[in-house]
Design a protein around this motif. Structure first.
Motif, short mmCIF file in Angstrom:
data_model
loop_
_atom_site.label_atom_id
_atom_site.label_comp_id
_atom_site.label_asym_id
_atom_site.label_seq_id
_atom_site.Cartn_x
_atom_site.Cartn_y
_atom_site.Cartn_z
N TYR A 35 28.22 -40.48 -13.59
CA TYR A 35 29.05 -40.11 -12.44
C TYR A 35 30.50 -40.45 -12.72
CZ TYR A 35 24.86 -39.87 -9.42
OH TYR A 35 23.64 -39.53 -8.85
N GLN A 37 33.84 -41.54 -10.50
CA GLN A 37 34.28 -41.95 -9.17
C GLN A 37 35.78 -42.18 -9.19
OE1 GLN A 37 32.60 -45.56 -7.45
NE2 GLN A 37 33.00 -44.81 -5.38
N GLY A 40 38.87 -44.03 -3.94
CA GLY A 40 38.83 -43.54 -2.57
C GLY A 40 37.81 -42.45 -2.32
N GLN A 41 37.06 -42.08 -3.36
CA GLN A 41 36.05 -41.02 -3.21
C GLN A 41 34.67 -41.55 -3.57
OE1 GLN A 41 37.12 -37.44 -5.34
NE2 GLN A 41 39.27 -37.56 -4.73
N GLY A 42 33.67 -40.77 -3.23
CA GLY A 42 32.32 -41.11 -3.63
C GLY A 42 32.05 -40.66 -5.06
N PRO A 43 30.99 -41.17 -5.67
CA PRO A 43 30.66 -40.75 -7.03
C PRO A 43 30.35 -39.26 -7.10
CG PRO A 43 29.44 -42.72 -6.41
CD PRO A 43 30.07 -42.19 -5.17
N LEU A 45 28.53 -36.43 -9.56
CA LEU A 45 27.65 -36.30 -10.71
C LEU A 45 28.28 -35.43 -11.79
CD1 LEU A 45 24.78 -36.83 -11.90
CD2 LEU A 45 24.13 -34.61 -10.92
N GLN A 48 23.10 -35.02 -15.71
CA GLN A 48 21.82 -35.68 -15.47
C GLN A 48 20.88 -35.35 -16.62
OE1 GLN A 48 20.06 -34.73 -11.66
NE2 GLN A 48 18.02 -35.35 -12.28
N ASP A 56 21.06 -31.17 -15.46
CA ASP A 56 22.19 -30.58 -14.74
C ASP A 56 23.48 -31.07 -15.36
OD1 ASP A 56 22.77 -29.42 -11.55
OD2 ASP A 56 24.38 -30.44 -12.63
N GLN A 59 28.81 -29.81 -13.27
CA GLN A 59 30.13 -30.33 -12.91
C GLN A 59 30.79 -31.07 -14.07
OE1 GLN A 59 30.57 -31.15 -8.42
NE2 GLN A 59 28.66 -32.19 -8.93
N LEU A 91 30.46 -44.21 -13.93
CA LEU A 91 29.25 -44.94 -13.59
C LEU A 91 28.04 -44.31 -14.27
CD1 LEU A 91 29.92 -45.17 -9.76
CD2 LEU A 91 29.97 -47.11 -11.33
N GLU A 102 15.23 -44.05 -5.84
CA GLU A 102 16.54 -44.68 -5.78
C GLU A 102 17.10 -44.76 -7.19
OE1 GLU A 102 14.62 -48.63 -4.60
OE2 GLU A 102 16.45 -49.26 -5.63
N GLN A 103 18.42 -44.78 -7.25
CA GLN A 103 19.09 -44.89 -8.53
C GLN A 103 19.65 -46.30 -8.69
OE1 GLN A 103 21.89 -41.70 -9.23
NE2 GLN A 103 20.47 -40.16 -8.44
N PHE A 105 22.50 -48.47 -10.56
CA PHE A 105 23.79 -48.23 -11.17
C PHE A 105 24.23 -49.40 -12.06
CE2 PHE A 105 25.62 -44.38 -9.33
CZ PHE A 105 24.69 -44.10 -8.35
#
Lengths: 114, 112
Positions: A35, A37, A40-43, A45, A48, A56, A59, A91, A102-103, A105
């Motif tokens: 990921y 990050q 100020g933003q979320g992770p 992807l 994968q 995948d 992105q 990450l 669940e992942q 990290f």
């Protein structure tokens, strides 16, 4: 149980240089994620892996980013050449399977491109 | 693009109070997960709720899911200073082949 390991923890490079990050997932976890990050933003992807195959990478900016997972265990993420906008925390996460799980990290690598 | 959006962006509460944050998403999901991120421990999974579940509890955490409204809420009861962190919802969209999309997060500050 050992967690997800990442190195280095911090990296400062100049634009147009290259950089590589390393990740060692939790033992036995088939799925590995990278990921990005931005502050100020979320992770977000990037890629994968399921074992050593890519599930995948839609992105991942493939003109400058590449990633591989050798033998379905460790993984490296490379940026070449780096741009200022690549400054972010990278990450790595792993899970026993896909999105039903669940992942876990790692601590992340903070990259600063000057 | 980000699927989930958390609300509010930031929240400041007194120790002992409850904190509630919401997450809205756009498309049908298999499950929704909440994660916490602070400087000390990185990003940590809190709870996973499946699309056929409506409520789930874990310690001081309560998560609800309303698939008809495409929204979820996370309630932290009796907050502590250690709950100071950013909280992210992550959705596993039905069309996405089991990849997670994270929102931008809610930053929670618990004042002593």
């Amino acid at each position: 149980e050992a967690g997800v390991a990442q190195s280095p923890r911090y990296k400062i490079i100049e634009k147009r240089q290259s950089v590589a990050f390393w990740c060692n997932p939790i033992s036995g976890h088939a799925t590995l994620y990278w990921y990005q990050q931005i502050l100020g933003q979320g992770p977000k992807l990037l890629i994968q892996f399921q074992n050593n195959g890519v599930v995948d990478d839609s992105q991942l900016p493939k003109d400058r980013f590449s990633a591989e997972r050798l033998k379905g265990v460790d993984s490296t993420l490379k940026i070449q050449p780096a741009k200022l906008e690549d400054s972010a925390v990278y990450l790595c996460a792993s899970s026993p399977g896909g999105g039903w799980y669940e992942q876990y990290f790692g601590p992340g690598t903070r990259l600063t491109v000057t | 693009s980000q699927q989930g959006e958390e609300d509010p962006q930031a929240l400041s509460i007194q120790e002992g109070e409850n904190a509630t944050m919401n997450c809205s998403y756009k498309t049908s999901i298999n499950n929704l997960q909440w994660y916490r991120q602070n400087s000390g421990r990185g990003l940590v999974h809190l709870i996973l709720i499946r699309s056929n579940e409506r409520e789930k509890h874990s310690g001081r955490l309560r998560v609800t899911l309303d698939t008809s409204k495409k929204s979820s809420s996370l309630l932290i009861t009796a907050s502590r200073a250690a709950d100071t962190a950013s909280y992210f919802c992550a959705t596993d969209e039905v069309i996405s082949d089991y990849k997670l999309s994270f929102g931008a997060g809610t930053t929670v500050t618990v004042r002593a």
